[in-house]
Design a protein around this motif. Structure first.
Motif, PDB file in Angstrom:
ATOM      1  N   HIS A 122      18.009  -8.685   3.136  1.00 54.74           N
ATOM      2  CA  HIS A 122      17.110  -7.639   3.644  1.00 54.74           C
ATOM      3  C   HIS A 122      17.485  -6.220   3.197  1.00 54.74           C
ATOM      4  CE1 HIS A 122      19.987  -7.017   7.040  1.00 54.74           C
ATOM      5  NE2 HIS A 122      19.459  -5.803   7.090  1.00 54.74           N
ATOM      6  N   PRO A 123      18.777  -5.858   2.996  1.00 50.86           N
ATOM      7  CA  PRO A 123      19.040  -4.500   2.488  1.00 50.86           C
ATOM      8  C   PRO A 123      18.474  -4.284   1.085  1.00 50.86           C
ATOM      9  CG  PRO A 123      21.013  -5.412   3.508  1.00 50.86           C
ATOM     10  CD  PRO A 123      20.039  -6.541   3.363  1.00 50.86           C
ATOM     11  N   GLN A 124      18.619  -5.269   0.214  1.00 51.36           N
ATOM     12  CA  GLN A 124      18.049  -5.145  -1.129  1.00 51.36           C
ATOM     13  C   GLN A 124      16.528  -5.088  -1.049  1.00 51.36           C
ATOM     14  OE1 GLN A 124      19.811  -4.971  -4.301  1.00 51.36           O
ATOM     15  NE2 GLN A 124      17.752  -4.237  -4.783  1.00 51.36           N
ATOM     16  N   ALA A 125      15.951  -5.872  -0.117  1.00 58.19           N
ATOM     17  CA  ALA A 125      14.501  -5.849   0.061  1.00 58.19           C
ATOM     18  C   ALA A 125      14.038  -4.473   0.534  1.00 58.19           C
ATOM     19  CB  ALA A 125      14.077  -6.931   1.049  1.00 58.19           C
ATOM     20  N   SER A 126      14.812  -3.842   1.423  1.00 57.30           N
ATOM     21  CA  SER A 126      14.481  -2.489   1.886  1.00 57.30           C
ATOM     22  C   SER A 126      14.462  -1.526   0.703  1.00 57.30           C
ATOM     23  CB  SER A 126      15.500  -2.013   2.924  1.00 57.30           C
ATOM     24  OG  SER A 126      15.439  -2.782   4.109  1.00 57.30           O
ATOM     25  N   TYR A 127      15.477  -1.613  -0.127  1.00 56.29           N
ATOM     26  CA  TYR A 127      15.562  -0.738  -1.298  1.00 56.29           C
ATOM     27  C   TYR A 127      14.378  -0.968  -2.237  1.00 56.29           C
ATOM     28  CZ  TYR A 127      17.407   1.485  -5.515  1.00 56.29           C
ATOM     29  OH  TYR A 127      17.566   2.280  -6.628  1.00 56.29           O
ATOM     30  N   ASP A 128      14.065  -2.233  -2.480  1.00 57.17           N
ATOM     31  CA  ASP A 128      12.980  -2.559  -3.407  1.00 57.17           C
ATOM     32  C   ASP A 128      11.632  -2.050  -2.898  1.00 57.17           C
ATOM     33  OD1 ASP A 128      14.826  -3.813  -5.010  1.00 57.17           O
ATOM     34  OD2 ASP A 128      14.364  -5.841  -4.304  1.00 57.17           O
ATOM     35  N   LEU A 129      11.424  -2.162  -1.591  1.00 57.92           N
ATOM     36  CA  LEU A 129      10.157  -1.717  -1.013  1.00 57.92           C
ATOM     37  C   LEU A 129       9.998  -0.199  -1.089  1.00 57.92           C
ATOM     38  CD1 LEU A 129      10.052  -4.026   2.147  1.00 57.92           C
ATOM     39  CD2 LEU A 129       8.400  -4.069   0.258  1.00 57.92           C
ATOM     40  N   LEU A 130      11.120   0.513  -1.118  1.00 56.48           N
ATOM     41  CA  LEU A 130      11.086   1.984  -1.085  1.00 56.48           C
ATOM     42  C   LEU A 130      11.370   2.634  -2.428  1.00 56.48           C
ATOM     43  CD1 LEU A 130      13.125   2.520   2.225  1.00 56.48           C
ATOM     44  CD2 LEU A 130      10.635   2.524   1.977  1.00 56.48           C
ATOM     45  N   GLN A 131      11.681   1.839  -3.447  1.00 59.69           N
ATOM     46  CA  GLN A 131      12.167   2.418  -4.702  1.00 59.69           C
ATOM     47  C   GLN A 131      11.139   3.289  -5.425  1.00 59.69           C
ATOM     48  OE1 GLN A 131      13.241  -0.429  -7.706  1.00 59.69           O
ATOM     49  NE2 GLN A 131      11.518  -1.793  -7.281  1.00 59.69           N
ATOM     50  N   ASP A 132       9.854   3.032  -5.205  1.00 59.22           N
ATOM     51  CA  ASP A 132       8.829   3.815  -5.895  1.00 59.22           C
ATOM     52  C   ASP A 132       8.292   4.973  -5.056  1.00 59.22           C
ATOM     53  OD1 ASP A 132       8.971   2.190  -8.165  1.00 59.22           O
ATOM     54  OD2 ASP A 132       7.536   0.751  -7.346  1.00 59.22           O
ATOM     55  N   GLU A 133       8.894   5.185  -3.887  1.00 60.48           N
ATOM     56  CA  GLU A 133       8.439   6.263  -3.001  1.00 60.48           C
ATOM     57  C   GLU A 133       9.085   7.580  -3.436  1.00 60.48           C
ATOM     58  OE1 GLU A 133       6.076   5.860  -0.972  1.00 60.48           O
ATOM     59  OE2 GLU A 133       5.995   3.666  -1.027  1.00 60.48           O
ATOM     60  N   ARG A 134       8.385   8.364  -4.207  1.00 59.30           N
ATOM     61  CA  ARG A 134       8.955   9.579  -4.787  1.00 59.30           C
ATOM     62  C   ARG A 134       9.255  10.656  -3.751  1.00 59.30           C
ATOM     63  NH1 ARG A 134       5.373  10.377 -10.379  1.00 59.30           N
ATOM     64  NH2 ARG A 134       5.958   8.362 -11.324  1.00 59.30           N
TER      65      ARG A 134
ATOM     66  N   ASP B 203       0.802  -1.229   0.000  1.00 52.25           N
ATOM     67  CA  ASP B 203       0.000   0.000   0.000  1.00 52.25           C
ATOM     68  C   ASP B 203       0.830   1.271   0.000  1.00 52.25           C
ATOM     69  OD1 ASP B 203      -2.298  -1.511  -0.046  1.00 52.25           O
ATOM     70  OD2 ASP B 203      -2.488  -1.546   2.134  1.00 52.25           O
ATOM     71  N   GLY B 204       2.149   1.161  -0.025  1.00 51.38           N
ATOM     72  CA  GLY B 204       2.995   2.344  -0.082  1.00 51.38           C
ATOM     73  C   GLY B 204       3.339   2.893   1.288  1.00 51.38           C
ATOM     74  N   LEU B 205       4.327   3.771   1.306  1.00 50.24           N
ATOM     75  CA  LEU B 205       4.834   4.349   2.539  1.00 50.24           C
ATOM     76  C   LEU B 205       4.158   5.676   2.841  1.00 50.24           C
ATOM     77  CD1 LEU B 205       7.185   4.039   4.710  1.00 50.24           C
ATOM     78  CD2 LEU B 205       8.477   5.600   3.239  1.00 50.24           C
ATOM     79  N   ASP B 206       3.668   5.818   4.062  1.00 55.02           N
ATOM     80  CA  ASP B 206       3.082   7.084   4.500  1.00 55.02           C
ATOM     81  C   ASP B 206       4.213   7.963   5.021  1.00 55.02           C
ATOM     82  OD1 ASP B 206       1.724   9.190   5.669  1.00 55.02           O
ATOM     83  OD2 ASP B 206       0.095   7.933   6.420  1.00 55.02           O
TER      84      ASP B 206
END
Length: 339
Positions: free
Chosen positions: A223-235, A121-124
């Motif tokens: 987990h570091p790559q997973a962190s990046y992937d989860l946040l990569q679309d957060e403009r 659902d994206g990062l608030d």
């Protein structure tokens, strides 16, 4: 001229060059400050600090007649602190309650935040900024209480409380280094989110008490790559935040992961985050691990040649109030200056 005095000799108008002892014992954010208000003096005397160094060129000195009384008062205070019935003054109890309430609130927000991201659902980012602001205020007003509360981390809450503690340490250290406000903000956000990728790791692996197998370690290191992937679309997140989340397990000697960065390729913010991340991990109470003291952490981390920037490592321990003689001893164990 610098002069060491007891806490009972302190008075309004003095310029404090530094407090003796651990930074976490001090009720103030900075190591150097002016005692401008009576309430500041009260806070200082109610803390665990017993002596400090003042700069006579920037403020007033102690009253000449106060020395003997102050030393006697200091001994009385020490005796009172040693008594079982008064080991934790009322003021410290209040600070601990406030820190506990803030930590509970922050942990709840972080859990919801991480779970929401995990659900796609994206990062608030508004919540992220709220939490960072809460942590900054808590560290400024009650650092000792906050870091005391974050030391005990249950299996279910470890990742969240670890994130809070690392954010607090990073914010303090970056301010100690006089970094610009924007870099401090980005570092604090990255510290809060650096382990968000652990939501992709099985909980039984995160809480495993024994040594990880090779296969388990390989999975943990994703987990570091997973962190990046989860946040990569957060403009709304700066690129620096994502970069710090991706590379917080890199080492100066190039033996870290996931990219094997080395030397000058590892930025100052990344070096700061790496030190604070490891320090909190080794000094935290876990169900299966005894925590290291600050002194033990300094001695052991300074012998891990190639993992940290050696100069910055000593600066970090200086920022949290480690004694100069301990810093000099650790300095002898450190490798050459990092690139």
């Amino acid at each position: 001229m610098l002069l060491r005095i007891t806490i009972q000799q302190a008075r309004v108008g003095m310029f404090v060059h530094r407090v003796d002892g651990n930074w976490l014992d001090s009720p103030f954010w900075t190591r150097s400050f002016k005692l401008a208000q009576p309430r500041d003096l009260v806070r200082l005397r109610q803390s665990a600090i017993t002596s400090l160094v003042i700069d006579l060129s920037k403020g007033v000195g102690p009253l000449k007649a106060s020395s003997a009384l102050a030393l006697g008062g200091s001994r009385r205070v020490a005796a009172q602190r040693a008594a079982p019935t008064s080991r934790l003054p009322t003021s410290e109890e209040r600070e601990l309650r406030r820190a506990a309430a803030m930590l509970h609130r922050t942990t709840r927000k972080l859990r919801t935040l991480f779970e929401t991201v995990g659900a796609g659902d994206g990062l608030d980012t508004a919540v992220v900024h709220e939490v960072v602001a809460d942590i900054e205020t808590a560290v400024r007003e009650r650092p000792r209480a906050l870091l005391t509360m974050t030391r005990l981390k249950s299996k279910d809450e470890y990742s969240y409380r670890h994130s809070v503690a690392v954010c607090a340490l990073v914010t303090h250290f970056a301010r100690f280094l006089s970094l610009d406000a924007q870099t401090i903000q980005n570092l604090s956000i990255a510290a809060l989110l650096h382990d968000i990728g652990k939501i992709t790791i099985p909980s039984e692996l995160l809480g495993k008490p024994g040594k990880l197998t090779g296969e388990e370690m390989a999975l943990m290191q994703t987990h570091p790559q997973a962190s990046y992937d989860l946040l990569q679309d957060e403009r709304d997140l700066p690129d620096l935040v994502r970069d710090l989340c991706l590379h917080h397990h890199e080492r100066i000697d190039g033996r870290g992961y996931p990219s094997g960065l080395a030397g000058a390729a590892i930025s100052l913010p990344l070096r700061i985050l790496s030190i604070c991340d490891v320090y909190d991990a080794v000094t935290s109470i876990r169900p299966y691990k005894d925590p290291w003291s600050t002194k033990t952490a300094l001695a052991r981390m300074s012998r891990w040649h190639g993992q940290f920037d050696p100069v910055l490592l000593l600066r970090f321990f200086q920022s949290i109030g480690v004694a100069e003689q301990d810093l000099r001893k650790a300095g002898a164990d450190l490798g050459p200056r990092a690139a």
